[in-house]
Design a protein around this motif. Structure first.
Motif, PDB file in Angstrom:
ATOM      1  N   SER A 161       0.827  -1.216   0.000  1.00 48.72           N
ATOM      2  CA  SER A 161       0.000   0.000   0.000  1.00 48.72           C
ATOM      3  C   SER A 161       0.855   1.258   0.000  1.00 48.72           C
ATOM      4  O   SER A 161       0.365   2.360  -0.297  1.00 48.72           O
ATOM      5  CB  SER A 161      -0.926   0.011   1.223  1.00 48.72           C
ATOM      6  N   LEU A 162       2.140   1.114   0.323  1.00 46.76           N
ATOM      7  CA  LEU A 162       3.050   2.259   0.358  1.00 46.76           C
ATOM      8  C   LEU A 162       3.736   2.502  -0.985  1.00 46.76           C
ATOM      9  O   LEU A 162       4.421   3.512  -1.156  1.00 46.76           O
ATOM     10  CB  LEU A 162       4.115   2.036   1.432  1.00 46.76           C
ATOM     11  N   LEU A 163       3.539   1.571  -1.933  1.00 46.19           N
ATOM     12  CA  LEU A 163       4.234   1.671  -3.210  1.00 46.19           C
ATOM     13  C   LEU A 163       3.462   2.541  -4.200  1.00 46.19           C
ATOM     14  O   LEU A 163       2.228   2.627  -4.128  1.00 46.19           O
ATOM     15  CB  LEU A 163       4.435   0.278  -3.801  1.00 46.19           C
ATOM     16  N   PRO A 164       4.162   3.154  -5.126  1.00 45.76           N
ATOM     17  CA  PRO A 164       3.466   3.932  -6.169  1.00 45.76           C
ATOM     18  C   PRO A 164       2.530   3.030  -6.984  1.00 45.76           C
ATOM     19  O   PRO A 164       2.848   1.873  -7.254  1.00 45.76           O
ATOM     20  CB  PRO A 164       4.621   4.466  -7.037  1.00 45.76           C
ATOM     21  N   ALA A 165       1.383   3.567  -7.350  1.00 44.32           N
ATOM     22  CA  ALA A 165       0.413   2.835  -8.176  1.00 44.32           C
ATOM     23  C   ALA A 165       0.105   1.458  -7.588  1.00 44.32           C
ATOM     24  O   ALA A 165       0.016   0.467  -8.303  1.00 44.32           O
ATOM     25  CB  ALA A 165       0.940   2.696  -9.608  1.00 44.32           C
ATOM     26  N   GLU A 166      -0.101   1.418  -6.284  1.00 41.42           N
ATOM     27  CA  GLU A 166      -0.298   0.121  -5.617  1.00 41.42           C
ATOM     28  C   GLU A 166      -1.554  -0.610  -6.110  1.00 41.42           C
ATOM     29  O   GLU A 166      -1.628  -1.821  -6.044  1.00 41.42           O
ATOM     30  CB  GLU A 166      -0.352   0.308  -4.094  1.00 41.42           C
ATOM     31  N   LYS A 167      -2.528   0.115  -6.643  1.00 43.98           N
ATOM     32  CA  LYS A 167      -3.767  -0.528  -7.084  1.00 43.98           C
ATOM     33  C   LYS A 167      -3.577  -1.409  -8.306  1.00 43.98           C
ATOM     34  O   LYS A 167      -4.388  -2.299  -8.560  1.00 43.98           O
ATOM     35  CB  LYS A 167      -4.829   0.535  -7.372  1.00 43.98           C
ATOM     36  N   ILE A 168      -2.514  -1.186  -9.058  1.00 37.16           N
ATOM     37  CA  ILE A 168      -2.320  -2.015 -10.249  1.00 37.16           C
ATOM     38  C   ILE A 168      -1.427  -3.219  -9.972  1.00 37.16           C
ATOM     39  O   ILE A 168      -1.218  -4.053 -10.840  1.00 37.16           O
ATOM     40  CB  ILE A 168      -1.732  -1.178 -11.406  1.00 37.16           C
ATOM     41  N   TRP A 169      -0.909  -3.324  -8.756  1.00 38.31           N
ATOM     42  CA  TRP A 169      -0.091  -4.496  -8.402  1.00 38.31           C
ATOM     43  C   TRP A 169      -1.001  -5.715  -8.331  1.00 38.31           C
ATOM     44  O   TRP A 169      -2.085  -5.670  -7.749  1.00 38.31           O
ATOM     45  CB  TRP A 169       0.590  -4.282  -7.047  1.00 38.31           C
ATOM     46  N   PRO A 170      -0.579  -6.872  -8.906  1.00 39.09           N
ATOM     47  CA  PRO A 170      -1.436  -8.062  -8.887  1.00 39.09           C
ATOM     48  C   PRO A 170      -1.418  -8.794  -7.545  1.00 39.09           C
ATOM     49  O   PRO A 170      -2.212  -9.701  -7.327  1.00 39.09           O
ATOM     50  CB  PRO A 170      -0.832  -8.937  -9.981  1.00 39.09           C
ATOM     51  N   ILE A 171      -0.510  -8.418  -6.655  1.00 41.28           N
ATOM     52  CA  ILE A 171      -0.396  -9.101  -5.369  1.00 41.28           C
ATOM     53  C   ILE A 171      -0.334  -8.062  -4.237  1.00 41.28           C
ATOM     54  O   ILE A 171      -0.059  -6.893  -4.466  1.00 41.28           O
ATOM     55  CB  ILE A 171       0.854 -10.004  -5.283  1.00 41.28           C
ATOM     56  N   ALA A 172      -0.629  -8.545  -3.026  1.00 40.49           N
ATOM     57  CA  ALA A 172      -0.494  -7.724  -1.826  1.00 40.49           C
ATOM     58  C   ALA A 172       0.469  -8.427  -0.880  1.00 40.49           C
ATOM     59  O   ALA A 172       0.426  -9.650  -0.726  1.00 40.49           O
ATOM     60  CB  ALA A 172      -1.848  -7.530  -1.151  1.00 40.49           C
TER      61      ALA A 172
END
Length: 334
Positions: free
Chosen positions: A195-206
């Protein structure tokens, strides 16, 4: 042992501990009772520590601010194929007064997880009350009831706080009967690093980290269940565990898969309380001994979660000293 009526699946663990015949074993003296009870109870306490430490998460994605989930979770720490946890070698040479009725010196006997029945022992007198000899049987364990796991169950509530952080609490409503009392609670914290990374919503994993603390306390009264007289004879158990986990999960709309790798540590203290008199005891003995045990080790798990609106189901399997199956029914928002 066959006539034990379990309060609940969870309370069965404490009941079996109390059937360690600690009362009967006092006929052989405090030292023999302590040595036997320690060997008998330790595998059960280990299994319960592993069981109660699981079920902290079902996703690597933390809930947003105000998001919540209420879960009913059950854990089963399996010992089906752990023969070393079901029995131990009792050598009468290591005991001061305990002897096998059939004249054996060494024999494998049941732990609180085992199923070895009909093992007769005796203590030679003179005993209190001018008794020349006291005969009794050693106890069996959970396997004799066709139970091959150590259970735990609780309600868990998760609430999203600031971005990427989620707080958790777990509890079991108190069980309180004439013989048994049981309480259970825990608190945990999950933080999602992605959640702290840029553009976290497009990451396929958490990816998240979880820290969780769980506490169990209980007692079981076994006064008048054995051959040794006394008052307020009971087992009083206190158990605590900490888990530290790194989690990764997918971020799909309906079904997701997750896994974790981490470390668990825990300790238990089981006090044998009350007064005991008779047998080879010199007078009356009060609160004779405690049994302390610790666990620690690496754990890893894999699981899946199905989401259907506000209703969710999850299940995962943990590899550790006691492999554990965890299942939950979840109701949540966001």
């Amino acid at each position: 042992m066959k006539n034990i009526l379990f309060l609940l699946a969870l309370a069965s663990s404490l009941q079996i501990m109390a059937q360690s015949n600690a009362n009967d074993l006092f006929a052989a003296g405090v030292n023999d009772a302590e040595k036997f009870t320690n060997a008998y109870v330790t595998p059960m306490s280990e299994g319960l520590l592993y069981s109660m430490s699981n079920g902290w998460y079902n996703s690597g994605k933390a809930k947003p601010l105000g998001g919540f989930e209420i879960s009913i979770i059950g854990n089963m720490a399996s010992f089906k194929n752990k023969e070393d946890k079901k029995g131990f070698e009792l050598n009468t040479a290591d005991y001061e007064n305990l002897q096998f009725q059939d004249g054996s010196i060494v024999k494998t006997v049941a732990t609180a997880l085992g199923d070895i029945e009909g093992v007769g022992v005796y203590v030679d007198g003179p005993l209190a009350g001018n008794i020349d000899r006291q005969d009794f049987e050693l106890p069996t364990g959970l396997s004799s009831e066709n139970i091959n796991f150590v259970p735990s169950a609780f309600v868990q509530v998760s609430l999203g706080l600031i971005k990427g952080t989620e707080i958790k609490a777990r509890f079991l409503p108190k069980i309180n009967t004439d013989e048994a009392k049981l309480g259970f609670y825990g608190v945990g914290l999950q933080h999602e690093f992605t959640s702290l990374l840029p553009a976290e919503k497009i990451w396929p994993i958490a990816i998240s980290g979880v820290i969780g603390y769980t506490h169990l306390n209980g007692s079981y009264d076994f006064t008048d269940q054995g051959v040794i007289a006394g008052e307020d004879q009971k087992l009083d158990a206190k158990m605590n565990t900490w888990v530290f986990q790194a989690i990764v999960s997918t971020k799909l709309p309906i079904i997701n898969f997750y896994g974790g790798l981490g470390y668990v540590t825990g300790k238990s203290e089981i006090d044998v309380l009350g007064t005991y008199s008779g047998g080879l005891l010199a007078g009356s003995v009060t609160d004779p001994f405690s049994i302390n045990n610790k666990i620690s080790g690496v754990t890893g798990n894999v699981g899946a979660k199905l989401k259907l609106g506000f209703f969710r189901l999850h299940a995962d399997y943990t590899l550790a000293e006691f492999n554990t199956l965890s299942m939950g029914i979840n109701f949540g928002f966001r």
